[in-house]
Design a protein around this motif. Structure first.
Motif, PDB file in Angstrom:
ATOM      1  N   GLU A  70      41.762  53.150  22.119  1.00 26.97           N
ATOM      2  CA  GLU A  70      41.180  52.808  20.826  1.00 26.97           C
ATOM      3  C   GLU A  70      41.546  51.392  20.384  1.00 26.97           C
ATOM      4  O   GLU A  70      40.745  50.712  19.742  1.00 26.97           O
ATOM      5  N   GLU A  71      42.752  50.948  20.701  1.00 23.75           N
ATOM      6  CA  GLU A  71      43.153  49.587  20.319  1.00 23.75           C
ATOM      7  C   GLU A  71      42.318  48.554  21.056  1.00 23.75           C
ATOM      8  O   GLU A  71      41.896  47.545  20.475  1.00 23.75           O
ATOM      9  N   ALA A  75      39.597  45.928  19.459  1.00 27.55           N
ATOM     10  CA  ALA A  75      39.722  44.490  19.741  1.00 27.55           C
ATOM     11  C   ALA A  75      38.411  43.925  20.286  1.00 27.55           C
ATOM     12  O   ALA A  75      38.004  42.816  19.917  1.00 27.55           O
ATOM     13  N   LEU A  76      37.742  44.687  21.149  1.00 28.73           N
ATOM     14  CA  LEU A  76      36.459  44.237  21.692  1.00 28.73           C
ATOM     15  C   LEU A  76      35.394  44.196  20.599  1.00 28.73           C
ATOM     16  O   LEU A  76      34.562  43.273  20.565  1.00 28.73           O
ATOM     17  N   GLY A 227      46.902  38.174  23.263  1.00 31.60           N
ATOM     18  CA  GLY A 227      45.726  38.748  22.617  1.00 31.60           C
ATOM     19  C   GLY A 227      46.135  39.801  21.612  1.00 31.60           C
ATOM     20  O   GLY A 227      47.312  40.128  21.468  1.00 31.60           O
ATOM     21  N   THR A 228      45.169  40.359  20.913  1.00 29.54           N
ATOM     22  CA  THR A 228      45.466  41.425  19.958  1.00 29.54           C
ATOM     23  C   THR A 228      45.976  42.674  20.666  1.00 29.54           C
ATOM     24  O   THR A 228      46.665  43.501  20.063  1.00 29.54           O
ATOM     25  N   VAL A 229      45.612  42.816  21.946  1.00 25.92           N
ATOM     26  CA  VAL A 229      46.215  43.823  22.825  1.00 25.92           C
ATOM     27  C   VAL A 229      46.541  43.095  24.131  1.00 25.92           C
ATOM     28  O   VAL A 229      45.878  42.120  24.484  1.00 25.92           O
ATOM     29  N   PRO A 230      47.579  43.541  24.864  1.00 21.27           N
ATOM     30  CA  PRO A 230      47.991  42.827  26.080  1.00 21.27           C
ATOM     31  C   PRO A 230      46.870  42.619  27.093  1.00 21.27           C
ATOM     32  O   PRO A 230      46.856  41.608  27.804  1.00 21.27           O
ATOM     33  N   LYS A 231      45.921  43.555  27.171  1.00 19.89           N
ATOM     34  CA  LYS A 231      44.834  43.405  28.136  1.00 19.89           C
ATOM     35  C   LYS A 231      43.947  42.194  27.825  1.00 19.89           C
ATOM     36  O   LYS A 231      43.173  41.747  28.678  1.00 19.89           O
ATOM     37  N   LEU A 232      44.050  41.678  26.601  1.00 20.53           N
ATOM     38  CA  LEU A 232      43.234  40.530  26.206  1.00 20.53           C
ATOM     39  C   LEU A 232      44.050  39.241  26.136  1.00 20.53           C
ATOM     40  O   LEU A 232      43.611  38.255  25.553  1.00 20.53           O
ATOM     41  N   ASP A 233      45.236  39.249  26.755  1.00 19.73           N
ATOM     42  CA  ASP A 233      45.993  38.007  26.895  1.00 19.73           C
ATOM     43  C   ASP A 233      45.181  37.021  27.728  1.00 19.73           C
ATOM     44  O   ASP A 233      44.306  37.418  28.523  1.00 19.73           O
TER      45      ASP A 233
END
Length: 283
Positions: A70-71, A75-76, A227-233
């Protein structure tokens, strides 16, 4: 939504993340297109950032891709619906797109890390220091474009000096501090600038001295933005063909590890300030 002639790095990243979710779900692009009731060309444009995508479509794709993070979905959605027109927009059409992309990345970053070996990081540079760097470019830049680049670099400081700045940490090798990019006086002013900004609560400056043992990371220069979540760094590294934006999960993980290794051999912040102060006194 209308097609974009030149999507930003952030828009391209959104499309890339949607493509990663599709591939993880084992679906073909044409199957995803059917879910949105568009054709394969439109789906390709969404995944390449050429075409925008609504919140509803992002959520529909995430649901059909069985994404339960969900996070990440939130973010997307935030990326898809973002209509920010930041200070960098005044440079659109005047400077190459990577300048705008870097400013936008810094604007949205939740934290920033820099590792530098040749130059003081751009966010810490004085105007004279930045001008000296851009003046050394071959072929030489016309005066107007050179000044635009200097002004853009100075405007970027809002990322660490503006309201509610995100944490920033710079690891700088002694070589970058000793190189006289300008003259002696300009170099002293630059070191003083680094000392002053390092006193800010949200800023950490660390130095790697020449005489440190067990350091083989001289190729580790990077800028890493959270990023707002690590996957979006996102990480940035210089290449012979310009700056590369890195978003591969494996590469990001490797660069996070690399930053920790470089940070581990650097001096503590207080000792780093003492070190920089001594260098400034030598000039």
């Amino acid at each position: 939504m209308p097609r974009r002639r030149q999507p930003s790095a952030r828009q391209v990243r959104l499309g890339a993340e949607l493509r990663k979710l599709r591939e993880a779900a084992g679906l073909k692009a044409r199957e995803a297109a059917t879910l949105l009731e568009v054709d394969s060309v439109q789906m390709s444009q969404i995944e390449s950032g050429i075409a925008g995508v609504s919140e509803g479509r992002v959520r529909r794709l995430a649901a059909n891709y069985s994404c339960t993070d969900e996070e990440l979905i939130a973010a997307l959605v935030a990326m898809a619906t973002d209509r920010t027109r930041g200070w960098w927009e005044k440079y659109r059409g005047l400077l190459p797109m990577p300048f705008l992309d870097l400013a936008e990345l810094e604007y949205h970053a939740t934290y920033r890390h820099n590792v530098e070996f040749l130059y003081v990081p751009g966010l810490l540079q004085t105007e004279d220091y930045a001008r000296a760097i851009f003046s050394y470019r071959v072929p030489e830049l016309p005066y107007g474009e050179l000044e635009l680049r200097v002004r853009h670099r100075m405007d970027r400081k809002v990322a660490i000096e503006g309201p509610d700045p995100a944490p920033y940490e710079a690891v700088i090798h002694e070589s970058a501090l000793r190189f006289r990019v300008g003259d002696r006086a300009a170099s002293r002013v630059q070191l003083t600038r680094v000392l002053e900004i390092s006193e800010a609560e949200h800023i950490t400056v660390r130095v790697i001295p020449f005489d440190v043992d067990n350091f083989a990371g001289a190729a580790s220069a990077m800028m890493y933005a959270g990023g707002t979540v690590p996957k979006l760094d996102t990480a940035l590294r210089d290449t012979p063909h310009g700056t590369a934006f890195i978003d591969s999960e494996a590469q990001l993980g490797a660069l996070r590890t690399l930053f920790r290794k470089v940070e581990a051999v650097s001096l503590e912040p207080e000792r780093s300030r003492d070190f920089i102060h001594r260098l400034a006194k030598e000039l």
